[in-house]
Design an enzyme around this catalytic site. Structure first.
Site, PDB file in Angstrom:
ATOM      1  N   GLU A  27     -26.623 -25.368 -37.354  1.00 31.70           N
ATOM      2  CA  GLU A  27     -26.012 -24.049 -37.166  1.00 31.70           C
ATOM      3  C   GLU A  27     -24.841 -24.091 -36.184  1.00 31.70           C
ATOM      4  O   GLU A  27     -24.352 -23.058 -35.730  1.00 31.70           O
ATOM      5  CB  GLU A  27     -27.078 -23.047 -36.720  1.00 31.70           C
ATOM      6  CG  GLU A  27     -28.219 -22.874 -37.722  1.00 31.70           C
ATOM      7  CD  GLU A  27     -27.861 -22.016 -38.940  1.00 31.70           C
ATOM      8  OE1 GLU A  27     -27.147 -21.020 -38.792  1.00 31.70           O
ATOM      9  OE2 GLU A  27     -28.311 -22.369 -40.058  1.00 31.70           O
TER      10      GLU A  27
ATOM     11  N   HIS B 256     -30.879 -17.765 -33.697  1.00 35.60           N
ATOM     12  CA  HIS B 256     -30.065 -18.804 -33.059  1.00 35.60           C
ATOM     13  C   HIS B 256     -30.374 -18.781 -31.566  1.00 35.60           C
ATOM     14  O   HIS B 256     -30.619 -17.705 -30.992  1.00 35.60           O
ATOM     15  CB  HIS B 256     -28.568 -18.531 -33.234  1.00 35.60           C
ATOM     16  CG  HIS B 256     -28.064 -18.723 -34.632  1.00 35.60           C
ATOM     17  ND1 HIS B 256     -27.168 -17.856 -35.232  1.00 35.60           N
ATOM     18  CD2 HIS B 256     -28.312 -19.691 -35.540  1.00 35.60           C
ATOM     19  CE1 HIS B 256     -26.892 -18.286 -36.456  1.00 35.60           C
ATOM     20  NE2 HIS B 256     -27.578 -19.397 -36.667  1.00 35.60           N
TER      21      HIS B 256
ATOM     22  N   CYS C  43     -21.288 -14.678 -30.938  1.00 35.80           N
ATOM     23  CA  CYS C  43     -21.303 -15.184 -32.326  1.00 35.80           C
ATOM     24  C   CYS C  43     -19.898 -15.247 -32.896  1.00 35.80           C
ATOM     25  O   CYS C  43     -19.598 -16.067 -33.754  1.00 35.80           O
ATOM     26  CB  CYS C  43     -22.111 -14.269 -33.230  1.00 35.80           C
ATOM     27  SG  CYS C  43     -23.824 -14.090 -32.782  1.00 35.80           S
TER      28      CYS C  43
END
Ligand code: SUG
Length: 416
Positions: free
Chosen positions: A162, A230, A347
């Site tokens: 990720e 995450h 993000c």
């Protein structure tokens, strides 16, 4: 050679929508099926970039990827009879969350003295797994000088990667050698663990990181189950500071000890669960913040507006500021359209430590370019997308034209 940290924000693409595609991402699930506002979303993103440009003097951006993705639509044999979520995958604007674009190891950390970037394969989610080849193409332009940068292929499946969302770097200063911390999850909970330990280890080996300056830490399975899909939803690092929820890691004290063994100057700012619960941290995205070192040397935390609206979170912020710790300012920003899909201020950005003179200047922002980007968005981005619009030829034509107008304005037609 003057190395500095540059935040590359993803410009929100014209097909931004809420399709509920990310199992384990509570905001994505809660807002599935709502109308979205791509123009407002993209303007919120530019406003955030403008704020950081003023604070830091430097800001970069990455462009939206081509959507709808006809290659994926073909591969999925989309013909209108498929479940809407499958169709929506090919339309997703998820590349806006550039913290998932790649893992970046700056030059001072790597064996060959170049900055290494590995695009994230994002294989856990169909709509995200389509991103990396186009992301890589863009990185190869932005960071095309091979004397300074090395760009890898994504890690092969099945090891989910990720990118920077599960990676932190501690250092005395951005230009000094750092300690890189990779945070992985173990499968088995109610939600998928999206970062595989082996993916983290593969990236570290590829980037030529020194084992004594590389740490691998397991995410707390309870945090994943609570919606921390995450690690950057529950922890963020900058310079010598780790700002973290008390329940971020499987073995919290063990994680601190492992990082401290490699980086003795570590300063932990821990938020206890009795002050802010995991659920409240995940709802407000307190930790999905940009922890910035300002030119004055002070650190500022750029948090979502949702933090200010939470009495518990804001009370904790007041207490922290009064205690004279390393974080001296907390600045809320409005990124609500992104937040509704589980994407906070952190993000939306990829941090790259490099000399700005070594990158393609077309990816760097200044005030005039921010004006230009805003005017293209205002003119071309759809004001609203309803879930039933996804798949329509008319909307497809308009989002394709909108993106091309932006590429054209920025002299980046080669990404077309
Ligand atoms: O991968 N949301 C993204 C949010 C990414 C957040 N990034 C970081 N934490 N660094 C994701 O889950 C939702 C799309 C939808 O449901 O339509 C989405 O992909």
């Amino acid at each position: 050679m003057s190395l500095t940290e540059i935040n590359f924000d993803g410009i929100v693409g014209p097909s931004h929508n809420y399709a509920g595609l990310s199992l384990g991402n509570i905001a994505s699930a809660n807002n599935a099926g709502d109308p979205s506002y791509p123009r407002a979303a993209a303007l919120q993103g530019v406003a955030k970039m403008r704020g950081n440009l003023a604070r830091l003097g430097v800001q970069g951006f990455l462009l939206p990827l081509p959507r709808p993705n006809h290659g994926l639509a073909q591969a999925l044999a989309l013909d209108g009879s498929e479940p809407p979520q499958l169709r929506a995958a090919a339309w997703s604007a998820s590349s806006m969350w550039t913290a998932n674009a790649a893992t970046v190891s700056p030059a001072p950390d790597t064996a060959d003295g170049r900055c290494h970037l590995t695009p994230a394969n994002l294989v856990t989610m169909l709509h995200r797994a389509q991103e990396w080849p186009d992301t890589k193409r863009q990185l190869e332009i932005a960071f095309g000088d091979t004397r300074h940068f090395a760009i890898h292929d994504a890690v092969p499946p099945t090891f989910g990667d990720e990118g920077a969302a599960n990676h932190m770097r501690l250092c005395e200063g951005h230009a000094a050698p750092g300690v890189e911390v990779f945070v992985y999850g173990r499968t088995g909970g109610r939600f998928p663990a999206r970062q595989h330990e082996q993916a983290s280890r593969i990236v570290a080996r590829r980037h030529g990181l020194a084992p004594e300056r590389t740490v691998f830490v397991e995410q707390n399975p309870d945090a994943i189950a609570a919606g921390a899909f995450h690690n950057d939803v529950v922890a963020v690092a900058n310079g010598h500071v780790l700002f973290t929820h008390a329940e971020a890691f499987a073995d919290q004290q063990g994680a601190y000890a492992a990082i401290r063994a490699a980086f003795p100057a570590l300063e932990v700012v821990e938020v206890p669960s009795h002050a802010v619960s995991l659920a409240e941290a995940i709802r407000t995205y307190l930790f999905n913040a940009q922890l910035l070192t300002l030119p004055s040397g002070e650190m500022a935390l750029i948090v979502p507006e949702e933090c200010r609206e939470s009495p518990r979170v804001w009370a904790w912020v007041d207490t922290m500021l009064a205690a004279n710790g390393p974080i001296r300012q907390v600045i809320p920003v409005d990124v609500r359209q992104s937040m509704a899909n589980g994407g906070g201020p952190a993000c939306l950005r990829l941090r790259v430590v490099c000399d700005p003179a070594t990158i393609d200047p077309r990816f760097l922002l200044d005030e005039a370019k921010a004006d230009l980007i805003e005017s293209v968005i205002a003119q071309h981005w759809p004001q609203q997308i309803d879930p039933s619009d996804i798949g329509s030829d008319r909307l497809a034509a308009s989002v394709i034209a909108a993106r091309l107008a932006l590429l054209d304005a920025l002299d980046l037609g080669q990404l077309g």
